[in-house]
Scaffold this motif. Sequence first.
Motif, PDB file in Angstrom:
ATOM      1  N   UNK A 246      48.072  35.723  30.823  1.00  0.00           N
ATOM      2  CA  UNK A 246      48.913  36.725  30.174  1.00  0.00           C
ATOM      3  C   UNK A 246      48.544  36.867  28.692  1.00  0.00           C
ATOM      4  N   UNK A 247      48.489  38.103  28.235  1.00  0.00           N
ATOM      5  CA  UNK A 247      48.109  38.362  26.852  1.00  0.00           C
ATOM      6  C   UNK A 247      46.645  38.644  26.655  1.00  0.00           C
ATOM      7  N   UNK A 248      45.795  38.295  27.632  1.00  0.00           N
ATOM      8  CA  UNK A 248      44.366  38.591  27.536  1.00  0.00           C
ATOM      9  C   UNK A 248      44.141  40.105  27.606  1.00  0.00           C
ATOM     10  N   UNK A 249      42.975  40.537  27.150  1.00  0.00           N
ATOM     11  CA  UNK A 249      42.637  41.959  27.105  1.00  0.00           C
ATOM     12  C   UNK A 249      41.708  42.328  28.258  1.00  0.00           C
ATOM     13  N   UNK A 250      42.118  43.350  29.016  1.00  0.00           N
ATOM     14  CA  UNK A 250      41.354  43.844  30.164  1.00  0.00           C
ATOM     15  C   UNK A 250      40.902  45.268  29.855  1.00  0.00           C
ATOM     16  N   UNK A 251      39.656  45.570  30.145  1.00  0.00           N
ATOM     17  CA  UNK A 251      39.077  46.891  29.904  1.00  0.00           C
ATOM     18  C   UNK A 251      38.562  47.482  31.201  1.00  0.00           C
ATOM     19  N   UNK A 252      38.873  48.772  31.428  1.00  0.00           N
ATOM     20  CA  UNK A 252      38.289  49.522  32.541  1.00  0.00           C
ATOM     21  C   UNK A 252      37.624  50.767  31.961  1.00  0.00           C
ATOM     22  N   UNK A 253      36.291  50.788  31.859  1.00  0.00           N
ATOM     23  CA  UNK A 253      35.602  51.929  31.253  1.00  0.00           C
ATOM     24  C   UNK A 253      35.464  53.138  32.174  1.00  0.00           C
ATOM     25  N   UNK A 254      35.797  52.987  33.447  1.00  0.00           N
ATOM     26  CA  UNK A 254      35.781  54.112  34.396  1.00  0.00           C
ATOM     27  C   UNK A 254      37.138  54.132  35.094  1.00  0.00           C
ATOM     28  N   UNK A 255      38.183  54.412  34.325  1.00  0.00           N
ATOM     29  CA  UNK A 255      39.548  54.128  34.767  1.00  0.00           C
ATOM     30  C   UNK A 255      40.052  55.048  35.873  1.00  0.00           C
ATOM     31  N   UNK A 256      39.577  56.273  35.956  1.00  0.00           N
ATOM     32  CA  UNK A 256      40.049  57.170  37.010  1.00  0.00           C
ATOM     33  C   UNK A 256      41.552  57.362  36.954  1.00  0.00           C
ATOM     34  N   UNK A 257      42.253  56.957  38.018  1.00  0.00           N
ATOM     35  CA  UNK A 257      43.718  57.062  38.059  1.00  0.00           C
ATOM     36  C   UNK A 257      44.396  55.858  37.425  1.00  0.00           C
ATOM     37  N   UNK A 258      43.621  54.988  36.817  1.00  0.00           N
ATOM     38  CA  UNK A 258      44.098  53.837  36.032  1.00  0.00           C
ATOM     39  C   UNK A 258      44.873  52.814  36.856  1.00  0.00           C
ATOM     40  N   UNK A 259      44.377  52.497  38.028  1.00  0.00           N
ATOM     41  CA  UNK A 259      44.927  51.383  38.801  1.00  0.00           C
ATOM     42  C   UNK A 259      44.855  50.091  37.991  1.00  0.00           C
ATOM     43  N   UNK A 260      43.740  49.888  37.301  1.00  0.00           N
ATOM     44  CA  UNK A 260      43.548  48.662  36.533  1.00  0.00           C
ATOM     45  C   UNK A 260      44.626  48.496  35.470  1.00  0.00           C
TER      46      UNK A 260
END
Length: 313
Positions: A246-260
């Motif tokens: 918890x608190x870590x940073x997650x990146x999705x560079x091809x997020x689309x509908x942003x499930x991530x």
Amino acid sequence: MSKELIYSTNLGEMYCADSLELMKGMDSESVDLVVTSPPYALHFKKEYGNIDQEGYIEWFLPFASEIKRVLKPTGSFVLNVGGAWTPGAPTRSLYHYRLLLALCDELGYHLAQEFFWYNPAKMPAPAEWVNVRRIRVKDAVEYIFWLAPTVDPKADNHKVLAPYSKDMERLVKRGLKKTQRPSGHHIKESVSQDKGGAIPPNMIQVGNNESNSAYMKAAKRLGKKTHPARYPAEIPRFFMEFLTDPGDLVLDPFAGSNTTGAVAEKLERRWIGSEVLRHYAEDSMMRFPLLSGEEDEEPTEEAPENAAQSRLL
């Protein structure tokens, strides 16, 4: 194109941007996990844009180079990439294997482990080889490559233990004496100790037929078309629990509908999503009930035959 903040939450930000340019503006070694599913190298063009097999590696490597720069030394890059067929022939493309080799040989990534996503909801295709001529079978498995900039990324499989099978539950109750299998493998008494659950394998079974989430309900109510290539929430959820805190940073560079981003928000991880097509970036707000006004419900997929093993096999 310049980056544009489309919306933000308590923990994250969703941008309409070329993610290559977005990442160039991020600090080095600032991200704990990149988990993403970029457009695949499919023969037929999709509305969200995809690159052909011949040009895929050249197109993707600049993104992967920036991902490696922004990752912490303890960070991970989880890449979901589907296979493809050779145009006009009943043979499989090797592009995803060549991509993996290029990521490791040219950019210096380490392959921590390969995972496989079994999608029971996958349609039988291509029709010519599977349904008409019947010379191939349904392709229902996709690849997930867990890569890292170092040989020792942060990971803890205690956080993703699966329920014990009935046989293992019985073994825990009665115990086990030291024995040797016919293969010569020695089994110690500690195997029968209750350790809180079974260590999961590298096969994830889940359909991508999301049906009653806030995103789907809002899209139906507003008459909006959903993103045609959504990956299931279970994929980013598993890797966030396995590889981050918890608190870590997650990146999705091809997020689309942003499930991530939606999964990260629920798991109390900070997140950044980037989507190059504005209407997808804007519509992904429907994944956040407080922003869209929909009820907060988990996505529902069709249950596999053995519901107890629906998470991991």
